[in-house]
Design an enzyme around this catalytic site. Sequence first.
Site, PDB file in Angstrom:
ATOM      1  N   GLU A   1      37.159  13.028  70.537  1.00  0.00           N
ATOM      2  CA  GLU A   1      38.078  13.862  71.302  1.00  0.00           C
ATOM      3  C   GLU A   1      39.103  14.578  70.433  1.00  0.00           C
ATOM      4  O   GLU A   1      39.373  15.760  70.626  1.00  0.00           O
ATOM      5  CB  GLU A   1      38.795  13.031  72.363  1.00  0.00           C
ATOM      6  CG  GLU A   1      37.947  12.667  73.580  1.00  0.00           C
ATOM      7  CD  GLU A   1      36.995  11.505  73.344  1.00  0.00           C
ATOM      8  OE1 GLU A   1      37.023  10.914  72.242  1.00  0.00           O
ATOM      9  OE2 GLU A   1      36.210  11.189  74.261  1.00  0.00           O
TER      10      GLU A   1
ATOM     11  N   HIS B   1      39.083   4.418  84.012  1.00  0.00           N
ATOM     12  CA  HIS B   1      38.374   5.580  84.567  1.00  0.00           C
ATOM     13  C   HIS B   1      39.041   6.039  85.855  1.00  0.00           C
ATOM     14  O   HIS B   1      38.380   6.596  86.729  1.00  0.00           O
ATOM     15  CB  HIS B   1      36.906   5.238  84.861  1.00  0.00           C
ATOM     16  CG  HIS B   1      36.053   5.060  83.640  1.00  0.00           C
ATOM     17  ND1 HIS B   1      36.068   3.927  82.885  1.00  0.00           N
ATOM     18  CD2 HIS B   1      35.148   5.882  83.041  1.00  0.00           C
ATOM     19  CE1 HIS B   1      35.211   4.038  81.879  1.00  0.00           C
ATOM     20  NE2 HIS B   1      34.642   5.221  81.946  1.00  0.00           N
TER      21      HIS B   1
HETATM   22  C1  LIG Z   1      36.808   7.830  73.718  1.00  0.00           C
HETATM   23  C2  LIG Z   1      35.741   7.891  74.739  1.00  0.00           C
HETATM   24  N1  LIG Z   1      35.181   9.071  75.043  1.00  0.00           N
HETATM   25  C3  LIG Z   1      34.198   9.141  75.963  1.00  0.00           C
HETATM   26  C4  LIG Z   1      33.759   8.039  76.607  1.00  0.00           C
HETATM   27  C5  LIG Z   1      32.653   8.141  77.660  1.00  0.00           C
HETATM   28  N2  LIG Z   1      31.495   7.430  77.134  1.00  0.00           N
HETATM   29  C6  LIG Z   1      31.274   6.129  77.454  1.00  0.00           C
HETATM   30  S1  LIG Z   1      30.049   5.462  76.573  1.00  0.00           S
HETATM   31  C7  LIG Z   1      29.693   6.933  75.811  1.00  0.00           C
HETATM   32  C8  LIG Z   1      28.594   6.978  74.810  1.00  0.00           C
HETATM   33  C9  LIG Z   1      28.717   5.843  73.830  1.00  0.00           C
HETATM   34  O1  LIG Z   1      27.699   5.904  72.886  1.00  0.00           O
HETATM   35  P1  LIG Z   1      27.497   4.761  71.826  1.00  0.00           P
HETATM   36  O2  LIG Z   1      28.786   4.426  71.170  1.00  0.00           O
HETATM   37  O3  LIG Z   1      26.387   5.187  70.943  1.00  0.00           O
HETATM   38  O4  LIG Z   1      27.071   3.496  72.665  1.00  0.00           O
HETATM   39  P2  LIG Z   1      25.842   3.369  73.679  1.00  0.00           P
HETATM   40  O5  LIG Z   1      26.390   3.687  75.044  1.00  0.00           O
HETATM   41  O6  LIG Z   1      24.778   4.286  73.243  1.00  0.00           O
HETATM   42  O7  LIG Z   1      25.447   1.939  73.593  1.00  0.00           O
HETATM   43  C10 LIG Z   1      30.588   7.925  76.239  1.00  0.00           C
HETATM   44  C11 LIG Z   1      30.560   9.313  75.778  1.00  0.00           C
HETATM   45  C12 LIG Z   1      34.384   6.820  76.284  1.00  0.00           C
HETATM   46  N3  LIG Z   1      34.047   5.662  76.886  1.00  0.00           N
HETATM   47  N4  LIG Z   1      35.346   6.773  75.344  1.00  0.00           N
END
Ligand SMILES: Cc1ncc(C[n+]2csc(CCOP(=O)(O)OP(=O)(O)O)c2C)c(N)n1
Lengths: 324, 325
Positions: free
Chosen positions: A60, A127
Amino acid sequence: MPEITYLEAIRQALWEEMDQNEQVFLLGEDIGTYGGAFKITKGFLEKFGEDRVIDTPLSESGFVGAAIGAALMGMRPVVEMQFADFISCAFDQIVNMAAKHHYRLREPVPLVIRAPYGGRLHAGPFHSQCPEAWFIHSPGLKVVAPATPYDAKGLLKASIRDPNPVIYFEHKYLYRHAKGEVPPEDYIVPLGQADVKRAGADISLITYGAMVQQAFQAADQMSEQGVEVELVDVRTLYPLDTDTILTSVKKTGKVLIVHEAPQVCGIGAEIAAVIAEDVFRYLDAPVVRLTAPHTPVPFSPPLEDYYLPNATKIVAKLTDLASY
Amino acid sequence: MIEGTVVGLGSADLLRFYYYLRLTRGLEDRVIKLYRQGRILGGCYVGTGEEAISVGSACALEPDDVIAPSHRDLGAHLVKGVTPNEYMAQYLGRLTGLTRGKDGTIHFGDLRRRIIGFISPMADGIPVATGVALAFKTRREPHIAVAYFGDGASSRGDFHEGLNLAAVLRLPILFICHNNQYAYSVPVSRQMAVPHVADRAKAYGLPTRIIDGNDILAVYQTTKEAAAQIRGGGGPIFIECKTMRMRGHAEHDDASYVPRELLEEWRGRDPIQKFEHYLREREVPEDQLRAVEARVVKEVEEALDFAEKSPLPDGPEALEGVFAP
Ligand SMILES: Cc1ncc(C[n+]2csc(CCOP(=O)(O)OP(=O)(O)O)c2C)c(N)n1
């Protein structure tokens, strides 16, 4: 006039502004192929291409900073924060870089950050937040929070055309729970103008966002008891339209301010202070606030229901005020 | 790795691994079903296909090591002592969940079990785990901290700041990445322009290992060795576990953006099937495997029953606990 949802109104505003102005482009997580976590930008990638619909890494601060840089070059970035809660990750760029830039250097930062916010979806403390006060308190930012599809579309267009950083709080509950008429032709709702959504002579109910719906329900119930509520939708939290607020209070002499964000140092505190300073002589009762308590937003339904203001709680406050 | 033998592991250890793998899958499958039936609130997040990372690594730690799990690490919570009952109650927003209904899904932790509570903003736990390691180092305690996160989280500033701090202070911390190739809809190639998440860690001077995250023995062994090295004062280490997110980001997401062939390929590498195969080759009796499965089925149903019978919190409890007494 066609009736559309709040979500569709936001989608149309983005689409039309991108269509009309090549400088407008979108940045955010999952907004491309996926079409956004709430599907607002579905189809945008196909229409506008990868240069104008940019799926970012999960960073972000990085993409908000980049949007500021592009804005300084005269582009019109519109950033989607997946959830308003994560705007904290970009807080430094917003309050230190974007907000102070024009003041220091007289260079505009025409940036919009769309922030899906608010509760009622049982989504827990990370959220569901209403973080608008963080930004109202930072000079140099405009902050809007529409309640209806008409306002959502008009305010988003105005925000994109504004030469300043605007934080556009769109309430997640309203996406599919608010429907309304929106004219087919191009229009804007100017920033900084409140709207009297319902006229009444007895009590001024000042609110915005998802609480407008609750306020309408409450006002209808009061009307059955012979109390006419004037409903002022603030719409823009900064700059605040104090004229409309004060005019209403002078007329009614009683005020209830309602918001979903916590009470301490919320926008309600500012509105109450403005009223106390400027129209104290017109008041027939103390200014009353109904807000969320000073706790994080809880997850479990009985807790969240207890936490959130709603029509029933508004009616109780209005009833007290009416008999004051 | 899986064909060989891991030094020092007896059949009791292997059955323990098997139990936690199965329990993790069993609880999460049950929650998915509840979600489909509309019986739970909010989102539904699981780690199907990634259980070996969470279970294998947690099993390699000492009881007093502190973990900071992420959202696909139910297995590590269970190994650390979170009960199926607590997990189900948490998911259903009950008073008996670890957050007493204040938060839901996988957003919990418990310091008594040496778990740092997870919060939504990705990577926020990483610098915090670094601080846990700082406390261990300052007080000369022989424990290590372990931070878990995904490939997407590794793009956040907090990831980079946490790793760098751990590296310059030479803190006793192990970083474990689930590289499941997608962050919501974003493939890892759109997340970073280097091939491995470990490349990012290298830039801060951390030793790195890249392993098959679907092989529980590889995860166990690598964690065991890294933990020993860290405990010996060697400074932080980074392990990248290659795996695949086998379901949508959450259950509302059908993951239609993921190529089907990729999923098929990884389905053939399911960590639980793979481990079962190994256990059979090691001639672990079939009835012992079946006994574990039966135990898990029973515990999952009991947990659901416990949760559904548990009270919801009362509204005014929303006001409690903002500050420590
Ligand atoms: C700072 C932040 N931005 C956006 C989100 C929304 N979000 C939740 S999980 C996710 C993807 C996470 O990807 P990764 O770290 O690779 O873990 P995975 O879900 O693939 O296990 C996003 C964009 C969040 N939780 N935190």
